[in-house]
Design a protein around this motif. Sequence first.
Motif, PDB file in Angstrom:
ATOM      1  N   ASP A  91     -22.950  -4.769 122.500  1.00 19.14           N
ATOM      2  CA  ASP A  91     -24.161  -5.573 122.290  1.00 19.14           C
ATOM      3  C   ASP A  91     -23.857  -7.045 122.558  1.00 19.14           C
ATOM      4  OD1 ASP A  91     -23.154  -6.847 119.985  1.00 19.14           O
ATOM      5  OD2 ASP A  91     -23.973  -5.294 118.649  1.00 19.14           O
ATOM      6  N   GLU A  92     -24.868  -7.898 122.410  1.00 16.57           N
ATOM      7  CA  GLU A  92     -24.696  -9.305 122.813  1.00 16.57           C
ATOM      8  C   GLU A  92     -23.825 -10.105 121.848  1.00 16.57           C
ATOM      9  OE1 GLU A  92     -28.218 -11.202 124.318  1.00 16.57           O
ATOM     10  OE2 GLU A  92     -28.983  -9.312 125.118  1.00 16.57           O
ATOM     11  N   HIS A  93     -23.534  -9.503 120.690  1.00 11.25           N
ATOM     12  CA  HIS A  93     -22.702 -10.219 119.725  1.00 11.25           C
ATOM     13  C   HIS A  93     -21.276  -9.681 119.690  1.00 11.25           C
ATOM     14  CE1 HIS A  93     -26.592 -11.668 118.573  1.00 11.25           C
ATOM     15  NE2 HIS A  93     -26.989 -10.423 118.356  1.00 11.25           N
ATOM     16  N   GLY A  94     -20.937  -8.835 120.638  1.00 11.40           N
ATOM     17  CA  GLY A  94     -19.577  -8.314 120.686  1.00 11.40           C
ATOM     18  C   GLY A  94     -19.392  -7.014 119.915  1.00 11.40           C
ATOM     19  N   GLY A  95     -20.438  -6.543 119.225  1.00  9.04           N
ATOM     20  CA  GLY A  95     -20.354  -5.263 118.532  1.00  9.04           C
ATOM     21  C   GLY A  95     -20.396  -4.116 119.516  1.00  9.04           C
ATOM     22  N   THR A  96     -19.759  -2.980 119.165  1.00 15.36           N
ATOM     23  CA  THR A  96     -19.787  -1.833 120.067  1.00 15.36           C
ATOM     24  C   THR A  96     -20.212  -0.563 119.334  1.00 15.36           C
ATOM     25  OG1 THR A  96     -17.465  -1.285 119.652  1.00 15.36           O
ATOM     26  CG2 THR A  96     -17.913  -2.753 121.510  1.00 15.36           C
ATOM     27  N   THR A  97     -20.827   0.345 120.086  1.00 15.64           N
ATOM     28  CA  THR A  97     -21.221   1.653 119.582  1.00 15.64           C
ATOM     29  C   THR A  97     -20.714   2.690 120.575  1.00 15.64           C
ATOM     30  OG1 THR A  97     -23.283   0.615 118.899  1.00 15.64           O
ATOM     31  CG2 THR A  97     -23.197   3.026 118.800  1.00 15.64           C
ATOM     32  N   PHE A  98     -20.132   3.753 120.076  1.00 18.85           N
ATOM     33  CA  PHE A  98     -19.640   4.794 120.978  1.00 18.85           C
ATOM     34  C   PHE A  98     -20.640   5.956 121.007  1.00 18.85           C
ATOM     35  CE2 PHE A  98     -17.188   8.635 121.909  1.00 18.85           C
ATOM     36  CZ  PHE A  98     -16.554   8.239 123.081  1.00 18.85           C
ATOM     37  N   ILE A  99     -21.015   6.392 122.191  1.00 17.40           N
ATOM     38  CA  ILE A  99     -21.917   7.539 122.332  1.00 17.40           C
ATOM     39  C   ILE A  99     -21.212   8.583 123.204  1.00 17.40           C
ATOM     40  CG2 ILE A  99     -24.239   8.316 122.979  1.00 17.40           C
ATOM     41  CD1 ILE A  99     -25.123   5.380 123.020  1.00 17.40           C
ATOM     42  N   SER A 100     -20.908   9.734 122.605  1.00 18.06           N
ATOM     43  CA  SER A 100     -20.194  10.782 123.351  1.00 18.06           C
ATOM     44  C   SER A 100     -21.008  11.266 124.556  1.00 18.06           C
ATOM     45  CB  SER A 100     -19.960  12.001 122.456  1.00 18.06           C
ATOM     46  OG  SER A 100     -19.082  11.667 121.426  1.00 18.06           O
ATOM     47  N   TYR A 101     -20.311  11.640 125.598  1.00 14.98           N
ATOM     48  CA  TYR A 101     -20.986  12.227 126.757  1.00 14.98           C
ATOM     49  C   TYR A 101     -21.388  13.668 126.498  1.00 14.98           C
ATOM     50  CZ  TYR A 101     -20.206   8.429 130.068  1.00 14.98           C
ATOM     51  OH  TYR A 101     -20.246   7.243 130.747  1.00 14.98           O
ATOM     52  N   GLY A 102     -20.556  14.371 125.711  1.00  7.18           N
ATOM     53  CA  GLY A 102     -20.847  15.791 125.489  1.00  7.18           C
ATOM     54  C   GLY A 102     -20.129  16.223 124.236  1.00  7.18           C
ATOM     55  N   LEU A 258     -22.498 -19.335 136.566  1.00  3.80           N
ATOM     56  CA  LEU A 258     -21.778 -18.105 136.248  1.00  3.80           C
ATOM     57  C   LEU A 258     -21.357 -18.103 134.776  1.00  3.80           C
ATOM     58  CD1 LEU A 258     -20.454 -15.507 137.394  1.00  3.80           C
ATOM     59  CD2 LEU A 258     -18.413 -16.888 137.862  1.00  3.80           C
ATOM     60  N   ASP A 259     -20.805 -19.217 134.341  1.00  5.95           N
ATOM     61  CA  ASP A 259     -20.399 -19.373 132.951  1.00  5.95           C
ATOM     62  C   ASP A 259     -21.561 -19.117 132.013  1.00  5.95           C
ATOM     63  OD1 ASP A 259     -17.705 -20.268 133.256  1.00  5.95           O
ATOM     64  OD2 ASP A 259     -18.060 -21.481 131.442  1.00  5.95           O
ATOM     65  N   GLN A 260     -22.664 -19.714 132.354  1.00  2.80           N
ATOM     66  CA  GLN A 260     -23.879 -19.626 131.541  1.00  2.80           C
ATOM     67  C   GLN A 260     -24.298 -18.154 131.372  1.00  2.80           C
ATOM     68  OE1 GLN A 260     -25.963 -21.418 129.852  1.00  2.80           O
ATOM     69  NE2 GLN A 260     -27.769 -20.085 129.843  1.00  2.80           N
ATOM     70  N   VAL A 261     -24.309 -17.425 132.448  1.00  2.00           N
ATOM     71  CA  VAL A 261     -24.716 -16.012 132.400  1.00  2.00           C
ATOM     72  C   VAL A 261     -23.713 -15.202 131.589  1.00  2.00           C
ATOM     73  CG1 VAL A 261     -24.968 -13.892 133.772  1.00  2.00           C
ATOM     74  CG2 VAL A 261     -26.082 -16.013 134.515  1.00  2.00           C
ATOM     75  N   PHE A 262     -22.445 -15.348 131.884  1.00  2.00           N
ATOM     76  CA  PHE A 262     -21.446 -14.520 131.198  1.00  2.00           C
ATOM     77  C   PHE A 262     -21.321 -14.869 129.717  1.00  2.00           C
ATOM     78  CE2 PHE A 262     -19.161 -11.279 133.599  1.00  2.00           C
ATOM     79  CZ  PHE A 262     -19.847 -11.373 134.794  1.00  2.00           C
ATOM     80  N   ARG A 263     -21.401 -16.174 129.398  1.00  2.00           N
ATOM     81  CA  ARG A 263     -21.296 -16.562 127.982  1.00  2.00           C
ATOM     82  C   ARG A 263     -22.524 -16.106 127.200  1.00  2.00           C
ATOM     83  NH1 ARG A 263     -17.997 -21.117 126.045  1.00  2.00           N
ATOM     84  NH2 ARG A 263     -16.136 -21.060 127.340  1.00  2.00           N
ATOM     85  N   SER A 264     -23.680 -16.106 127.857  1.00  2.00           N
ATOM     86  CA  SER A 264     -24.902 -15.703 127.147  1.00  2.00           C
ATOM     87  C   SER A 264     -24.979 -14.203 126.953  1.00  2.00           C
ATOM     88  CB  SER A 264     -26.146 -16.135 127.926  1.00  2.00           C
ATOM     89  OG  SER A 264     -26.100 -17.503 128.210  1.00  2.00           O
ATOM     90  N   TYR A 265     -24.570 -13.453 127.957  1.00  2.00           N
ATOM     91  CA  TYR A 265     -24.853 -12.020 127.922  1.00  2.00           C
ATOM     92  C   TYR A 265     -23.628 -11.127 127.771  1.00  2.00           C
ATOM     93  CZ  TYR A 265     -29.438 -13.558 129.503  1.00  2.00           C
ATOM     94  OH  TYR A 265     -30.648 -14.183 129.593  1.00  2.00           O
ATOM     95  N   PHE A 266     -22.477 -11.617 128.234  1.00  2.00           N
ATOM     96  CA  PHE A 266     -21.291 -10.748 128.232  1.00  2.00           C
ATOM     97  C   PHE A 266     -20.105 -11.480 127.626  1.00  2.00           C
ATOM     98  CE2 PHE A 266     -23.515 -10.019 132.442  1.00  2.00           C
ATOM     99  CZ  PHE A 266     -24.228  -8.899 132.046  1.00  2.00           C
ATOM    100  N   ASP A 267     -20.345 -12.129 126.505  1.00  2.00           N
ATOM    101  CA  ASP A 267     -19.333 -13.050 125.986  1.00  2.00           C
ATOM    102  C   ASP A 267     -17.999 -12.357 125.692  1.00  2.00           C
ATOM    103  OD1 ASP A 267     -18.827 -15.815 125.300  1.00  2.00           O
ATOM    104  OD2 ASP A 267     -18.558 -15.081 123.245  1.00  2.00           O
ATOM    105  N   ASP A 268     -18.031 -11.160 125.109  1.00  2.00           N
ATOM    106  CA  ASP A 268     -16.755 -10.492 124.792  1.00  2.00           C
ATOM    107  C   ASP A 268     -15.982 -10.148 126.067  1.00  2.00           C
ATOM    108  OD1 ASP A 268     -18.699  -8.542 125.390  1.00  2.00           O
ATOM    109  OD2 ASP A 268     -17.824  -7.043 124.059  1.00  2.00           O
ATOM    110  N   ALA A 269     -16.698  -9.706 127.092  1.00  2.00           N
ATOM    111  CA  ALA A 269     -16.042  -9.399 128.371  1.00  2.00           C
ATOM    112  C   ALA A 269     -15.518 -10.689 129.021  1.00  2.00           C
ATOM    113  CB  ALA A 269     -17.014  -8.700 129.309  1.00  2.00           C
ATOM    114  N   TYR A 270     -16.327 -11.741 128.924  1.00  2.00           N
ATOM    115  CA  TYR A 270     -15.983 -13.036 129.523  1.00  2.00           C
ATOM    116  C   TYR A 270     -14.577 -13.472 129.127  1.00  2.00           C
ATOM    117  CZ  TYR A 270     -16.328 -18.074 130.458  1.00  2.00           C
ATOM    118  OH  TYR A 270     -16.119 -19.344 130.909  1.00  2.00           O
ATOM    119  N   HIS A 271     -14.269 -13.270 127.841  1.00  2.00           N
ATOM    120  CA  HIS A 271     -12.956 -13.708 127.354  1.00  2.00           C
ATOM    121  C   HIS A 271     -11.811 -12.827 127.820  1.00  2.00           C
ATOM    122  CE1 HIS A 271     -15.586 -16.088 124.699  1.00  2.00           C
ATOM    123  NE2 HIS A 271     -14.627 -16.990 124.905  1.00  2.00           N
ATOM    124  N   LEU A 272     -12.154 -11.709 128.438  1.00  2.00           N
ATOM    125  CA  LEU A 272     -11.114 -10.821 128.973  1.00  2.00           C
ATOM    126  C   LEU A 272     -10.964 -10.956 130.488  1.00  2.00           C
ATOM    127  CD1 LEU A 272     -12.106  -7.588 126.960  1.00  2.00           C
ATOM    128  CD2 LEU A 272     -10.366  -9.293 126.347  1.00  2.00           C
TER     129      LEU A 272
END
Lengths: 456, 456
Positions: A91-102, A258-272
């Motif tokens: 999610d946008e705050h760095g939280g994650t949820t796992f959803i099994s494929y099967g 680019l910074d603006q987009v990644f920091r706003s929407y993909f902040d946890d990924a941005y830092h990686l």
Amino acid sequence: MGKNLLMEKNEITVLGAGLIGTLMAIYLRKQGLDVTVYDKRPDKRKTPYDEGGRSINMALSHRGWKSLGQVGLKDKVLPLAIPMYGRKVHDEHGGTTFISYGKEDQAIYSISRGKFNQLLAEEAERLGAEIRFEHKFLDVNFENQEITFETKEGKQKQIAPVIIGADGAYSALRTAMQKQIRFNYRQEYISHGYKELTIPPTAEGEFAMDPNALHIWPRGKFMLIALPNPDKSFTCTLFLPFEGAKVCFEKINDEADLDQVFRSYFDDAYHLMPDLKTEYFRNPTSALINVECYPWVKGHSVLLGDASHAMVPFYGQGMNCGFEDCYILNQLIEKYGVNSWDLVFEKFQKKRKPDTDAICQLAMENFIEMRDSVADPKFIIRKKIEAKLHELYPKEWIPLYSMVTFTDMGYAEAYAQGKLQEAIMNKVMADPLITENWDKLDYLDIIDKLETAKAV
Amino acid sequence: MGKNLLMEKNEITVLGAGLIGTLMAIYLRKQGLDVTVYDKRPDKRKTPYDEGGRSINMALSHRGWKSLGQVGLKDKVLPLAIPMYGRKVHDEHGGTTFISYGKEDQAIYSISRGKFNQLLAEEAERLGAEIRFEHKFLDVNFENQEITFETKEGKQKQIAPVIIGADGAYSALRTAMQKQIRFNYRQEYISHGYKELTIPPTAEGEFAMDPNALHIWPRGKFMLIALPNPDKSFTCTLFLPFEGAKVCFEKINDEADLDQVFRSYFDDAYHLMPDLKTEYFRNPTSALINVECYPWVKGHSVLLGDASHAMVPFYGQGMNCGFEDCYILNQLIEKYGVNSWDLVFEKFQKKRKPDTDAICQLAMENFIEMRDSVADPKFIIRKKIEAKLHELYPKEWIPLYSMVTFTDMGYAEAYAQGKLQEAIMNKVMADPLITENWDKLDYLDIIDKLETAKAV
């Protein structure tokens, strides 16, 4: 002329030494047929080259494994593949949820195009297929099966009694067929493009995130995904509209954008992503095409894989479907023999076309699920209900994703059954208290509704 | 480079000297622009040639006349055209029923391609356009607007600052665009083909049937039609499935087969066709294609007419729609000036695409009406009710056929309103006593229903 040659020789010409062309060559060699594979690109073993925007990572699933298993390749491929048991939604705050494929042990497998393709090419050669690189297919005369290649030594003509076009979404064999009368053809680009980026291993040399999941950052009209690689990096793919939206490729023109987009929407990924800026402006932005056509056969030529049905990548089935094409074509060769190409090709296109139409459609529809629905808490409830239905009634109710990914039932049948299930689930989900009550539903009643719907 | 040239010169290159290309050239000359038209075919005035299966007769209707009138050509074209005030439907026993197309004085006009095209070509030349025949367009470099032609003297290259592709359903300019990324394209052949035949004048030199009607022999899955010519013959077109049906081209292999089909289904016409056997086996069987694509513009090149939207012939709008393209493109040139091609072309495709999609769809749907519905007595009642609605409420209710054929409202708007009207008429026609009661309906109530439906 083609016909006579055909009777005398079992010479098969495969166009394209990609994943599908090389697997097909393996199948044909196992049938004892002479196979020559042509590819316009140089031999990667001698002249390494960039894929130039073609996707690097794919998700190998049941249909792919089945097709590899048929020619004994499962164990050789397994070391290249990393299982992903579900989607990890960021999610946008760095939280994650796992959803099994099967079910617990069901996974799709992340695999890199380059090494996998090389393995298949070497396997084909080991079995006696010849691969001629730097042969660009130019045209074919369908009257006498004479094909023309462009090579470093100039144009080369030769007779090819049987031609299998596995030359991809921009197939040159298909272009030749398109000049023929009564060839139905459709190519459609979606409004989104994609760009590949990287999350490298950590300083400690480890995966920066859980490697056994397909990571998604769904943001409604756009998304980022990441698939693990054996070198402990992730290949990320950013899907954005080309233009005309708040967030789109056209509006990312410099590092600040680019910074603006990644920091706003993909902040946890941005830092990686330490190389984000370099990669973003160096890597190409590629388009996504859907291709459907018919017939797939002209004379003794047939199209398969992306050449006949290129799909958008959102169901992870492009390669699996192409491999299944090889599997089915091979079944028909076994059934009707290696001297009945007219019959084999005709049966192949008739059987396969409704299925590839269905998966093309599903791939288009799944884009909305990936970039939008997975972020909806109700979507998780829905998945849970379907998983429980499947657990209680494993034969009666198979979630659509599972039918496509973990079975080999025809895509068209999966599509039809999926639509019935979807209608029933829409009613189930309409209950305003579903979030609280989902576990107490009358599950047998849902199954009865499905059986009734199927009987109509 | 193209852009600079563009600023300096108003040189327009039109590809295709067919009906659309020559009318466009006339419009452009009237704007004071330099125009050169290229066509791969030889000049028919010097080297007469066969159309090779392209349809000979067309039906000119309001949109066509309007577009011709705008450049003062109405009076010159009128002598070539024969008004058809309705459909004359022939049943299997030789009986006929006349169904008006619109109001008493409304007609569509039968016109032959050859003479009409020659008139337009000569008019274009008279106004100063140059037509270069035997120039086959091969390719264009969209970066610098350099085009390559094949001529008798070999390949010829030149810079074309502005290119208008009116080169038909198999457009070579479109093929060049198709190689570009993000070009959406679709070509679809229908299962029916067609063959042209003739009903010559009688021994007395008269028309063998009523010349002021479009004759139809609707037979469910197939049909025959006939349009009058100024030489008092009729050009007939036989539409049959290619294969796989009881009556189809594949199953007519000799004179006995042909006799059997014509005597069984088209007996009255059969007796008017002395050359049937010769013509049938000499004339080609042609396929029917629908083409849709987008964008229509690349650099300073634009597609129009069949090149961007080839439709099946069942609404008689292919030529009319192409002429209307010229009319609308000209309007935009007048509005934005002859130095704003980017803007003009962009506005053109945006405005026109929804309308051409609609008429392509209508043309496909009308095939069923022509070959099947017109033979249904209820169809005539339906037409009568709609005609009466139109008579009572001329602005509120215009039958779909009339909106398309006798007005210039956008095809997309006509399509949408037609669908609303169709839904209302379906309910009206569901009355089992409609055949007796149709004249006593509450017509104002029907109009109210339409107004309500429109408001939603």
